[in-house]
Motif scaffolding. Sequence first.
Motif, PDB file in Angstrom:
ATOM      1  N   PHE B 129      34.533  -8.702  36.684  1.00  0.00           N
ATOM      2  CA  PHE B 129      34.851  -7.264  36.721  1.00  0.00           C
ATOM      3  C   PHE B 129      36.213  -7.038  37.376  1.00  0.00           C
ATOM      4  O   PHE B 129      37.049  -6.300  36.861  1.00  0.00           O
ATOM      5  CB  PHE B 129      33.746  -6.529  37.487  1.00  0.00           C
ATOM      6  N   LEU B 130      36.454  -7.678  38.525  1.00  0.00           N
ATOM      7  CA  LEU B 130      37.720  -7.460  39.235  1.00  0.00           C
ATOM      8  C   LEU B 130      38.915  -7.979  38.440  1.00  0.00           C
ATOM      9  O   LEU B 130      39.955  -7.341  38.372  1.00  0.00           O
ATOM     10  CB  LEU B 130      37.682  -8.134  40.610  1.00  0.00           C
ATOM     11  N   LEU B 131      38.759  -9.165  37.822  1.00  0.00           N
ATOM     12  CA  LEU B 131      39.867  -9.737  37.050  1.00  0.00           C
ATOM     13  C   LEU B 131      40.237  -8.830  35.880  1.00  0.00           C
ATOM     14  O   LEU B 131      41.413  -8.666  35.547  1.00  0.00           O
ATOM     15  CB  LEU B 131      39.494 -11.134  36.542  1.00  0.00           C
ATOM     16  N   THR B 132      39.204  -8.254  35.243  1.00  0.00           N
ATOM     17  CA  THR B 132      39.459  -7.401  34.087  1.00  0.00           C
ATOM     18  C   THR B 132      39.941  -6.024  34.509  1.00  0.00           C
ATOM     19  O   THR B 132      40.985  -5.551  34.051  1.00  0.00           O
ATOM     20  CB  THR B 132      38.166  -7.207  33.258  1.00  0.00           C
ATOM     21  N   GLN B 133      39.162  -5.395  35.388  1.00  0.00           N
ATOM     22  CA  GLN B 133      39.402  -3.987  35.701  1.00  0.00           C
ATOM     23  C   GLN B 133      40.593  -3.787  36.627  1.00  0.00           C
ATOM     24  O   GLN B 133      41.350  -2.841  36.464  1.00  0.00           O
ATOM     25  CB  GLN B 133      38.117  -3.405  36.322  1.00  0.00           C
ATOM     26  N   LEU B 134      40.764  -4.664  37.628  1.00  0.00           N
ATOM     27  CA  LEU B 134      41.830  -4.453  38.603  1.00  0.00           C
ATOM     28  C   LEU B 134      43.067  -5.293  38.330  1.00  0.00           C
ATOM     29  O   LEU B 134      44.187  -4.842  38.528  1.00  0.00           O
ATOM     30  CB  LEU B 134      41.321  -4.725  40.024  1.00  0.00           C
ATOM     31  N   ASP B 135      42.851  -6.538  37.894  1.00  0.00           N
ATOM     32  CA  ASP B 135      44.020  -7.388  37.658  1.00  0.00           C
ATOM     33  C   ASP B 135      44.557  -7.246  36.246  1.00  0.00           C
ATOM     34  O   ASP B 135      45.630  -7.777  35.941  1.00  0.00           O
ATOM     35  CB  ASP B 135      43.664  -8.854  37.949  1.00  0.00           C
ATOM     36  N   THR B 138      43.272 -10.092  30.135  1.00  0.00           N
ATOM     37  CA  THR B 138      42.494  -9.951  28.907  1.00  0.00           C
ATOM     38  C   THR B 138      41.226 -10.785  29.072  1.00  0.00           C
ATOM     39  O   THR B 138      41.158 -11.675  29.929  1.00  0.00           O
ATOM     40  CB  THR B 138      43.234 -10.481  27.672  1.00  0.00           C
ATOM     41  N   GLN B 139      40.227 -10.502  28.224  1.00  0.00           N
ATOM     42  CA  GLN B 139      38.968 -11.226  28.359  1.00  0.00           C
ATOM     43  C   GLN B 139      39.142 -12.716  28.060  1.00  0.00           C
ATOM     44  O   GLN B 139      38.476 -13.561  28.655  1.00  0.00           O
ATOM     45  CB  GLN B 139      37.904 -10.566  27.469  1.00  0.00           C
TER      46      GLN B 139
END
Lengths: 340, 170
Positions: B129-135, B138-139
């Motif tokens: 979640f953090l890698l996608t939403q905050l950082d 891409t998936q």
Amino acid sequence: MNPELGTGPLGQARQGTRPALDRALLAQAAQWLVRLKDGPLDDRDAQALARWVARSEQHRQAWALAQAMQQQLDGMPAGLARPVLARAGAGADAQRRRTVRALAALLATGLLAAGVQRAAPWRPLLADFATGTGARRQTRLADGSLLELDTDTAVDLRFDATTRTLLLLRGEILVTTGKDAGHAGAHRPFVVETAQGRVRALGTRFAVREDGAGETRIVVYEDAVEVMPAQGVGPPRRVGPAQQLRFSAAQVLQEQAAPVQSDAWTRGMRVAVDEPLDRFLAEMGRYHRGVILCDAAVAPLRVTGAYGLDDVPAAVASLQDSHPVRVRFLTRHLIRVSAR
Amino acid sequence: MSLDPSSAVASLYSDHHGWLHTWLCGKLGNSFDAADLAHDTFVRVLGQRRADPAVPEVREPRGYLATIARGLMVDRFRRQSVEQAYLAALAAQPEASALSAEAHALLVEMLVLVDALLDRLGRRTREIFLLTQLDGLTQAEVARQTGVSLPTVRKHLARAYTECLLLAAA
């Protein structure tokens, strides 16, 4: 969604009436959010989404909610959110494990470092005497001394055959030393130790404060004390009545006349004399679990008076009667003082 | 908090408040926090009874109160932990002064909710979640970085968004 009812932190409507959206529907909306997160949809997918949204009123509402929620999440400033959500110990299991391990480690060393976390729940359980935020406590020691603890304070006792020592781990104490009459043999010296050094009582009444930022401050009310910084060289520095002295581990920093009624906290009050508002609020904030924000515009205003410490929100709110400020309670913990 | 003397909560309070306070003193190490939390526990019980008056009589009152109190303690520690981390983040971020005090307050509330949510979902979901939403990864990049397959990344993300939506829909 009726905008007049306001929205909560995740974009949800407050107190609106809406038929319950079922989990399966929200899970589908979530799938679409995941697709969109990876980039704009091609024509085929965009049409599929449009058809899904149009399927029913519930679908339309689910998608409206999903978009609002995504917007809220996207609005989180990463620079602030990431250090919080990715902090060491985030995650209940990690927090529990860290607590047990930390407890064992501290019992082994016997002395807490000055930088102990305020929110650490195990801290009060370790020290011999401790107070939480906003609490004060008084206790009579075995030698007849009176020990008073201010807010957020932790003290360890080390009375042995030769010395009466208090280890001030954090916070502020006021000591009225007893004659040590009950102890056979010579009168034992009374010493308060902090991370910065030692304070030896040569008489009766004095306060010691460890501010957690590398400084210890003492105020002498009656008789005198001798101060010796931990790495200091030369003879100890004597401090007499109505004097205040600050020192670091390396050296004595400053001596000056003690502020008016600096021991008023033992009576549940704080006395301010022409004190800048931001400093006043910082001090009052020590008794309040939470944060008091002071706008730069009003920080230089001067405060004079006596303020109760048992109800800090009320004391801060009363500033509105005497100063051109506005006090707002944003959450249970956040108070903001700004220009009126 | 005024209580109808004949209500079940009133008798729960008079019979068990003292015990609860003492029990909490042992857990928290001081009387002030214990009194605060004991009060919050009974407010929660009262709220539950008002929302659903048909709820059956409590068979094990002390166990029931302790369970509620434990949950509130976890909430409180979490809130303190989030607020502390937030203040530290503020100190390190000069541009944070551009936010109004209201914005700060709302952000803290959201962080408390999201933090609790991510706790429930587990470490891996939190990371994804953090890698996608905050950082903003891409998936595919998240899959590479975390060493899990792309479909798994999407599954974790979807679960996080679903739980978030359930919270928002409540």
